[in-house]
Design an enzyme around this catalytic site. Sequence first.
Site, mmCIF file in Angstrom:
data_model
loop_
_atom_site.group_PDB
_atom_site.id
_atom_site.type_symbol
_atom_site.label_atom_id
_atom_site.label_comp_id
_atom_site.label_asym_id
_atom_site.label_seq_id
_atom_site.Cartn_x
_atom_site.Cartn_y
_atom_site.Cartn_z
ATOM 1 N N HIS A 277 43.459 39.279 78.709
ATOM 2 C CA HIS A 277 43.962 39.251 80.092
ATOM 3 C C HIS A 277 45.404 38.745 80.145
ATOM 4 C CE1 HIS A 277 43.800 34.861 80.200
ATOM 5 N NE2 HIS A 277 42.634 34.955 79.570
ATOM 6 N N ASP B 197 31.177 40.320 45.720
ATOM 7 C CA ASP B 197 31.312 41.626 46.373
ATOM 8 C C ASP B 197 32.749 42.127 46.298
ATOM 9 O OD1 ASP B 197 30.305 43.746 48.392
ATOM 10 O OD2 ASP B 197 32.030 42.866 49.399
ATOM 11 N N GLU C 149 24.086 46.342 40.342
ATOM 12 C CA GLU C 149 23.723 44.945 40.591
ATOM 13 C C GLU C 149 23.187 44.283 39.334
ATOM 14 O OE1 GLU C 149 22.561 45.600 45.321
ATOM 15 O OE2 GLU C 149 21.053 45.826 43.752
ATOM 16 N N GLU D 223 34.814 33.918 78.390
ATOM 17 C CA GLU D 223 35.395 32.966 77.443
ATOM 18 C C GLU D 223 34.444 31.789 77.221
ATOM 19 O OE1 GLU D 223 36.886 32.180 74.907
ATOM 20 O OE2 GLU D 223 39.017 32.273 75.430
ATOM 21 N N ASP E 248 22.669 38.909 46.669
ATOM 22 C CA ASP E 248 22.155 39.471 47.924
ATOM 23 C C ASP E 248 21.253 40.677 47.688
ATOM 24 O OD1 ASP E 248 23.793 41.907 47.838
ATOM 25 O OD2 ASP E 248 25.472 40.627 48.355
#
Length: 408
Positions: free
Chosen positions: A212, A124, A50, A288, A75
């Site tokens: 579904h 990253d 880093e 949903e 980060d």
Amino acid sequence: MPKFVVEADGGSRGNPGPAGYGAVVIDAVTGETLAEAAEYIGVATNNVAEYKGLIAGLKAARTLDPAADVHVRMDSKLVVEQMSGRWKIKHPDMKPLAAEAARILPAGQVRYEWIPREKNKHADRLANEAMDAGKKGKQWEPSRSTAELGARARSAATPAPQGPPGDAAAGAARARAALAAASPAVPEQAAPSVGWGSADLGTPATFVLLRHGETVLTPEKRFSGSGGSDPALSAVGRRQADAVATALAARGTIEAVVSSPLLRCRETADAVATRLGLEASVEDGLRETDFGAWEGMTFAEVRERYADDLSAWLASPDVAPTGGGESFASVTTRVAATRTTLLARHPGRTVLVVTHVTPVKTLVRLALGAPPESLFRMELSAASLSAVAYYADGNASLRLLNDTSHLR
């Protein structure tokens, strides 16, 4: 005075282990990527990588303009706090690296900010590209980088919507892209600080995600969420449920079945569970989106009756449909929480999760650590199968997406 944003990151696959860093310099006004840097640095720790990324980013900014005002975003809480002077630097490996970073530009020109990992994806990705190159005995080459291509893709224009959102077949590309404007603060699938490594992580929990079967509303491309008429499967949908039940019975891998509480999912789940000799349980978080007053309408009908509300909804993932519907940000929050619950309940097991378009795509997106707009770049057909494996170290692997071979 020009203003630059430097985003930097580093990683180690083993900590210590094979390591690399990535850094990007961005024009703070236009958002344009001005420079990228990445390098495989051999065996090192995460923190060393880093710091190396920070140094590379600052040097790239200095090369572009030594008088620039630089906003560093990382980060790594450790690097940000140490370089800001709030934490002492005790580790002998960190002291010379911090000193080198401090010498690159005058202190008054640089400020530091901690950001969540999901907001540091460009750097990253560069770091991972560097580590991937190192694994092959090579160094990172800018010409082969996909990080900037990915960043540009996220800002690409999309066509105007033609139908209700959530289903790729509906063509609501603009509605889908609205999520890219803001990333909701939800418990995303945590990305590990190290790579896959060589440790035996045991058997992953696997979610086989089943959308579904069709209802009468599906081919008409109408808003059909959790706040409407709760339609049953149509004759076509029942045939689809039977077909997927036959296919999953032949595979013989499903150990548990969970379903959304909505009728179309419960009917689909029961068809499969009966064939497998299992009992389907219901999980409310798998329902949903509630589309409020728009339930049962086509996109054109909503645009005609609720034009202002529709425009506001398209502009922000935090805006709910007319009549107290549910925002996409809220859906993401509950689906992520449900995922966590199911993983704790079924460690190392293969679970059939019968749900809807939005929850399936959300689970896939969170597993990949992909940006919100990726939700709208996936096709998901009725009665299709997808699969995600979740490992003990926090990694997730997408195994299958939108398989409809059992319906042919």
